[in-house]
Design an enzyme around this catalytic site. Structure first.
Site, PDB file in Angstrom:
ATOM      1  N   THR A  88       0.866  -1.181   0.000  1.00 61.60           N
ATOM      2  CA  THR A  88       0.000   0.000   0.000  1.00 61.60           C
ATOM      3  C   THR A  88       0.903   1.231   0.000  1.00 61.60           C
ATOM      4  O   THR A  88       1.375   1.642  -1.034  1.00 61.60           O
ATOM      5  CB  THR A  88      -0.973  -0.019   1.192  1.00 61.60           C
ATOM      6  OG1 THR A  88      -0.239  -0.216   2.399  1.00 61.60           O
ATOM      7  CG2 THR A  88      -1.997  -1.131   1.025  1.00 61.60           C
ATOM      8  N   LYS A 135       4.226  -6.760   4.170  1.00 61.05           N
ATOM      9  CA  LYS A 135       3.967  -5.374   3.776  1.00 61.05           C
ATOM     10  C   LYS A 135       3.688  -4.559   5.025  1.00 61.05           C
ATOM     11  O   LYS A 135       3.208  -5.062   6.039  1.00 61.05           O
ATOM     12  CB  LYS A 135       2.805  -5.281   2.775  1.00 61.05           C
ATOM     13  CG  LYS A 135       1.466  -5.825   3.247  1.00 61.05           C
ATOM     14  CD  LYS A 135       0.596  -4.898   4.044  1.00 61.05           C
ATOM     15  CE  LYS A 135       0.383  -3.574   3.369  1.00 61.05           C
ATOM     16  NZ  LYS A 135      -0.468  -2.666   4.216  1.00 61.05           N
ATOM     17  N   THR A 175      -3.164  -2.474   8.061  1.00 57.62           N
ATOM     18  CA  THR A 175      -2.778  -3.873   7.999  1.00 57.62           C
ATOM     19  C   THR A 175      -1.293  -4.135   7.917  1.00 57.62           C
ATOM     20  O   THR A 175      -0.579  -3.463   7.199  1.00 57.62           O
ATOM     21  CB  THR A 175      -3.393  -4.523   6.729  1.00 57.62           C
ATOM     22  OG1 THR A 175      -4.688  -4.006   6.518  1.00 57.62           O
ATOM     23  CG2 THR A 175      -3.471  -6.015   6.860  1.00 57.62           C
ATOM     24  N   GLU A 207       7.054   5.354   7.944  1.00 54.21           N
ATOM     25  CA  GLU A 207       6.768   6.704   7.460  1.00 54.21           C
ATOM     26  C   GLU A 207       7.412   7.747   8.368  1.00 54.21           C
ATOM     27  O   GLU A 207       7.251   7.721   9.580  1.00 54.21           O
ATOM     28  CB  GLU A 207       5.263   6.934   7.380  1.00 54.21           C
ATOM     29  CG  GLU A 207       4.617   6.226   6.214  1.00 54.21           C
ATOM     30  CD  GLU A 207       3.165   6.618   6.031  1.00 54.21           C
ATOM     31  OE1 GLU A 207       2.616   7.288   6.924  1.00 54.21           O
ATOM     32  OE2 GLU A 207       2.585   6.248   5.003  1.00 54.21           O
TER      33      GLU A 207
END
Length: 485
Positions: free
Chosen positions: A185, A214, A225, A315
């Site tokens: 994603t 992921k 997720t 992030e």
């Protein structure tokens, strides 16, 4: 308002966010394998469906299939709002007692969570369509999803593309890498590993293990997720596989932290098809067999390496931090302390600021909840920075007494991307240093100036901002902070 905020934040998101052309940032290229050794009897594919209307060409449907029935095991999120694929996959494993699983199908772009009975029916249909294409009995496939919460899957589009996913199954490195891309994603790079190993009962026989995962950052608390799938061609009975996976996950995927939130979809699964031959690894009785112990070590090491890629893709992160708690009277108490340090915003921001503020670390140690009485004794506690280059540790606190810190050396250590924090509890109240069993280890990242903009952009009208979402997705990942079970 949303538009103006979006424009303000557009230039502030992390500079290594992947653009819509799927280009991997230069700083992340070193994590992409250029080749691999993959388990026999498994084939994979990554197929474009367009689960999100904005994704017009990138793979968002992953299929991992075995030529023969597999033993399977999985651990799932502890979030009360468990997504439909979590419920369906858990039921499948329970009804089959972990035996006879043939495939895992995963979509990105929609989490299929909090979608009611219709969402459950969609998850069942996904699995059964894979079963139909494989020519096997119903409920032989596990299902996973990742993406936006509260929206129904475009199930007709997915079902229409599953035959294509099945017909394009392959065992090449390129196929595995493309499949890893399909589950991403906001990840800036696909996370894929493979390796070979041996077992004591067959020292001349090579076995293979491959895995993909992921995850990268946050969109809404508790609403995204972390997924992972491991495959091996070793023969392992289901009970042994579940035990091995639980041990491995507690020391890997349940020992990482980016933002400390618990997802609705988190699932880590492992499939073993026995295609390499050799003796079957069985669950230990009174004592563990040599094969069981060896495989547990292999899977744990592998899961740690795979899960660490998630932290490296955090992030807004600039550092990869290991926190090691030594000489705790018991492992779980040490792990709770490591987790508390890893989740502390003050520790994270101090590390980003390259500040050797050991007081924040010590503070987190002191307020950790749920540890056994007598675990933390101030006059037995020490804190150090351990440089990744193997040079001498920088002692900050020794047996509760502050050291005179070489600020210049501390600054040099903190300039590095990788850093290890060591907390030695000295055996706690009993003072049994060295008798506390294995070290408790956590991996986490810092909080930089880019964290808030990166998180905030995901909350507002993100489709107004072109080029911010990795692989053409507006979704995000949140790490499961409570243990997967």
């Amino acid at each position: 308002m949303a538009t103006s905020l979006a424009r303000m934040l557009k230039g502030q998101v992390r500079c290594y966010s992947a653009p819509l052309d799927m280009a991997i940032p230069a700083s992340k290229q070193r994590y992409i394998p250029t080749t691999g050794t993959y388990p026999q009897g498994f084939q994979v594919s990554g197929t474009h469906v367009g689960v999100k209307a904005s994704n017009t060409r990138f793979p968002d449907l992953a299929l991992i299939a075995s030529d023969t029935p597999c033993s399977a095991a999985a651990v799932f999120t502890t979030n009360k709002f468990q997504a439909a694929p979590v419920q369906v996959s858990r039921k499948t494993l329970q009804s089959r007692k972990g035996d006879g699983i043939r495939a895992v199908v995963i979509n990105s772009g929609c989490a299929n969570a909090v979608t009611g009975k219709g969402g459950l029916e969609d998850a069942v249909q996904m699995g059964r369509k894979v079963d139909e294409c494989s020519g096997v009995e119903n409920d032989s496939s596990l299902v996973m999803s990742t993406g936006v919460i509260g929206q129904r899957l475009p199930i007709s589009k997915i079902l229409d593309r599953i035959p294509t996913a099945h017909s394009t199954l392959a065992s090449t490195h390129e196929a595995w890498l493309n499949t890893a891309r399909a589950i991403c994603t906001t990840d800036t790079f696909p996370k894929l590993l493979s390796r070979t190993f041996t077992l004591p009962s067959s020292p001349d026989r090579s076995y293979r293990l491959a895995g993909m995962t992921k995850g990268a950052g946050m969109i809404h608390p508790n609403m995204a997720t972390l997924l992972g799938v491991l495959c091996t061609d070793a023969a392992v009975e289901p009970a042994a596989l579940q035990s091995i996976l639980k041990h491995a996950v507690s020391r890997s995927f349940n020992s990482i932290s980016i933002d400390g939130d618990t997802s609705t979809n988190d699932t880590i699964a492992v499939l073993a098809n026995g295609a390499a031959g050799g003796e079957t690894v069985r669950a230990p009785g009174a004592s563990a067999s040599a094969d069981y112990t060896a495989l547990q070590g292999v899977v744990t090491d592998f899961a740690q390496e795979l899960s660490q890629l998630v932290v490296r893709d955090g992030e807004g992160a600039t550092k990869f931090v290991t926190v090691r708690v030594r000489n705790s009277p018991d492992y779980e108490s040490g792990r709770m302390i490591a987790s508390t340090i890893a989740r502390s915003p003050l520790v994270k921001t101090a590390l980003y600021g390259k500040d050797a503020n050991w007081g924040r670390i010590l503070c987190a140690v002191g307020y950790t909840q749920g540890v056994a009485e007598g675990t933390v004794v101030p006059e037995r506690t020490s804190v150090s920075f351990r440089p990744v280059d193997g040079s001498e540790v920088l002692k900050l606190l020794v047996n509760g007494e502050p050291e005179t810190v070489d600020e210049q050396r501390a600054s040099v250590i903190l300039q590095n991307e990788d850093l290890e924090i060591e907390v030695d509890l000295g055996g706690g109240e009993q003072g049994a240093a060295g008798c506390g069993g294995e070290d408790a280890v956590y991996w986490f990242c810092d909080f930089s100036h880019e964290c808030i903009p990166a998180f905030a952009v995901d909350i507002i009208e993100s489709r107004e901002i072109s080029g911010l979402k990795a692989f053409g997705s507006e979704n995000a990942y949140i790490y499961e902070e409570e243990p997967l079970k």
